[in-house]
Write a protein that holds these residues in place. Structure first.
Motif, PDB file in Angstrom:
ATOM      1  N   PRO A  56       0.803  -1.233   0.000  1.00 35.76           N
ATOM      2  CA  PRO A  56       0.000   0.000   0.000  1.00 35.76           C
ATOM      3  C   PRO A  56       0.836   1.284   0.000  1.00 35.76           C
ATOM      4  O   PRO A  56       0.448   2.270   0.599  1.00 35.76           O
ATOM      5  N   TRP A  57       1.966   1.283  -0.649  1.00 32.84           N
ATOM      6  CA  TRP A  57       2.806   2.475  -0.740  1.00 32.84           C
ATOM      7  C   TRP A  57       3.487   2.506  -2.098  1.00 32.84           C
ATOM      8  O   TRP A  57       3.576   1.510  -2.787  1.00 32.84           O
ATOM      9  N   VAL A  58       3.936   3.681  -2.474  1.00 31.40           N
ATOM     10  CA  VAL A  58       4.671   3.854  -3.717  1.00 31.40           C
ATOM     11  C   VAL A  58       5.751   4.905  -3.472  1.00 31.40           C
ATOM     12  O   VAL A  58       5.530   5.855  -2.736  1.00 31.40           O
ATOM     13  N   PRO A  81       7.660  13.809  -5.856  1.00 37.28           N
ATOM     14  CA  PRO A  81       8.608  12.766  -5.441  1.00 37.28           C
ATOM     15  C   PRO A  81       8.608  12.539  -3.925  1.00 37.28           C
ATOM     16  O   PRO A  81       8.505  13.477  -3.147  1.00 37.28           O
ATOM     17  N   GLY A  82       8.710  11.268  -3.552  1.00 37.52           N
ATOM     18  CA  GLY A  82       8.714  10.877  -2.147  1.00 37.52           C
ATOM     19  C   GLY A  82       7.910   9.604  -1.928  1.00 37.52           C
ATOM     20  O   GLY A  82       7.503   8.930  -2.873  1.00 37.52           O
ATOM     21  N   LEU A  83       7.665   9.288  -0.669  1.00 42.15           N
ATOM     22  CA  LEU A  83       6.901   8.097  -0.279  1.00 42.15           C
ATOM     23  C   LEU A  83       5.442   8.489  -0.084  1.00 42.15           C
ATOM     24  O   LEU A  83       5.137   9.456   0.611  1.00 42.15           O
ATOM     25  N   HIS A  84       4.537   7.716  -0.706  1.00 42.86           N
ATOM     26  CA  HIS A  84       3.106   7.988  -0.606  1.00 42.86           C
ATOM     27  C   HIS A  84       2.372   6.686  -0.304  1.00 42.86           C
ATOM     28  O   HIS A  84       2.703   5.637  -0.854  1.00 42.86           O
ATOM     29  N   PHE A  85       1.359   6.766   0.561  1.00 42.35           N
ATOM     30  CA  PHE A  85       0.538   5.603   0.910  1.00 42.35           C
ATOM     31  C   PHE A  85      -0.824   5.742   0.248  1.00 42.35           C
ATOM     32  O   PHE A  85      -1.318   6.844   0.030  1.00 42.35           O
ATOM     33  N   PHE A  86      -1.433   4.596  -0.072  1.00 41.07           N
ATOM     34  CA  PHE A  86      -2.746   4.582  -0.684  1.00 41.07           C
ATOM     35  C   PHE A  86      -3.467   3.319  -0.272  1.00 41.07           C
ATOM     36  O   PHE A  86      -2.886   2.404   0.304  1.00 41.07           O
ATOM     37  N   LYS A  92      -5.200   3.480  -6.976  1.00 40.70           N
ATOM     38  CA  LYS A  92      -4.041   3.047  -7.735  1.00 40.70           C
ATOM     39  C   LYS A  92      -3.223   4.283  -8.080  1.00 40.70           C
ATOM     40  O   LYS A  92      -3.787   5.347  -8.347  1.00 40.70           O
ATOM     41  N   VAL A  93      -1.890   4.136  -8.071  1.00 41.34           N
ATOM     42  CA  VAL A  93      -1.010   5.259  -8.402  1.00 41.34           C
ATOM     43  C   VAL A  93      -0.296   4.946  -9.712  1.00 41.34           C
ATOM     44  O   VAL A  93       0.356   3.907  -9.835  1.00 41.34           O
ATOM     45  N   TYR A  94      -0.448   5.854 -10.689  1.00 38.89           N
ATOM     46  CA  TYR A  94       0.263   5.756 -11.962  1.00 38.89           C
ATOM     47  C   TYR A  94       1.469   6.680 -11.893  1.00 38.89           C
ATOM     48  O   TYR A  94       1.315   7.879 -11.643  1.00 38.89           O
ATOM     49  N   VAL A  95       2.652   6.131 -12.103  1.00 39.16           N
ATOM     50  CA  VAL A  95       3.871   6.933 -12.089  1.00 39.16           C
ATOM     51  C   VAL A  95       4.158   7.365 -13.526  1.00 39.16           C
ATOM     52  O   VAL A  95       4.246   6.538 -14.430  1.00 39.16           O
TER      53      VAL A  95
END
Length: 190
Positions: A56-58, A81-86, A92-95
């Motif tokens: 649950p992080w990116v 930029p950095g650490l993100h939780f979801f 969903k996180v698209y980079v």
């Protein structure tokens, strides 16, 4: 004197034996584990397994932004930029890469000569254009571009993950054809 010395040595040895006895501190598990017969330990184990399976992080690196999608709807504000939780099931996180990319339009024989280990240079065939008199011209050029991080969510939402092939490549070909088509071949630089 030897008797006193022997007595003193015996006394010292006895004291050292008592002093060298090390007893480790007694370990007592936390109270929420003691009373529930390990239920707390099971809950902690489930949370750890959930974290490892669903991640649950990116981590977003420099030169990238993250686009958070909650049940398919994109958030307009990008994740920097950095650490993100979801929440893995719902979000969903698209980079998206926001570094400078390059497209080279080259002849087929030269197309394989440009090696790119970072994936930021794409090579396409040279552009066929008709000049003002209708003569065919083969145009080779290079184009540098980068995605505006503030517009990344809109671009991804509108054009999808392969936005470069839908926006940049057709636009470059169209502009080159419109500009070169106004001049006769003799007036163009070689």
């Amino acid at each position: 004197m030897p008797a006193d010395l022997n007595g003193w040595m015996n006394n010292k040895n006895n004291n050292n034996k008592n002093e060298n006895k090390f007893e480790p501190p007694k370990f007592e598990p936390p109270k929420f584990i003691q009373g529930s017969s390990g239920l707390g330990l099971i809950i902690i184990g489930i949370i750890l397994v959930f974290g490892l399976i669903f991640k649950p992080w990116v981590v977003i690196n420099s030169g990238e932004v993250g686009i958070l999608a909650t049940t398919g709807k994109f958030e307009q504000k990008p994740l920097m930029p950095g650490l993100h939780f979801f929440i893995p099931v719902i979000q969903k996180v698209y980079v998206v890469d926001t570094k400078v990319h390059m497209i080279n339009y080259k002849r087929r024989s030269e197309a394989g000569s440009m090696a790119d280990r970072y994936g930021t240079i794409k090579v396409y065939p040279a552009i066929n254009v008709l000049d003002a008199r209708g003569l065919p011209i083969l145009v080779e050029l290079s184009v540098s571009y980068r995605l505006n991080p503030k517009e990344a969510a809109y671009t991804l939402e509108t054009y999808g993950k392969n936005w470069e092939d839908k926006i940049i490549n057709p636009m470059v070909r169209d502009v080159v054809r419109n500009v070169i088509g106004k001049y006769p071949a003799e007036e163009l630089p070689i």
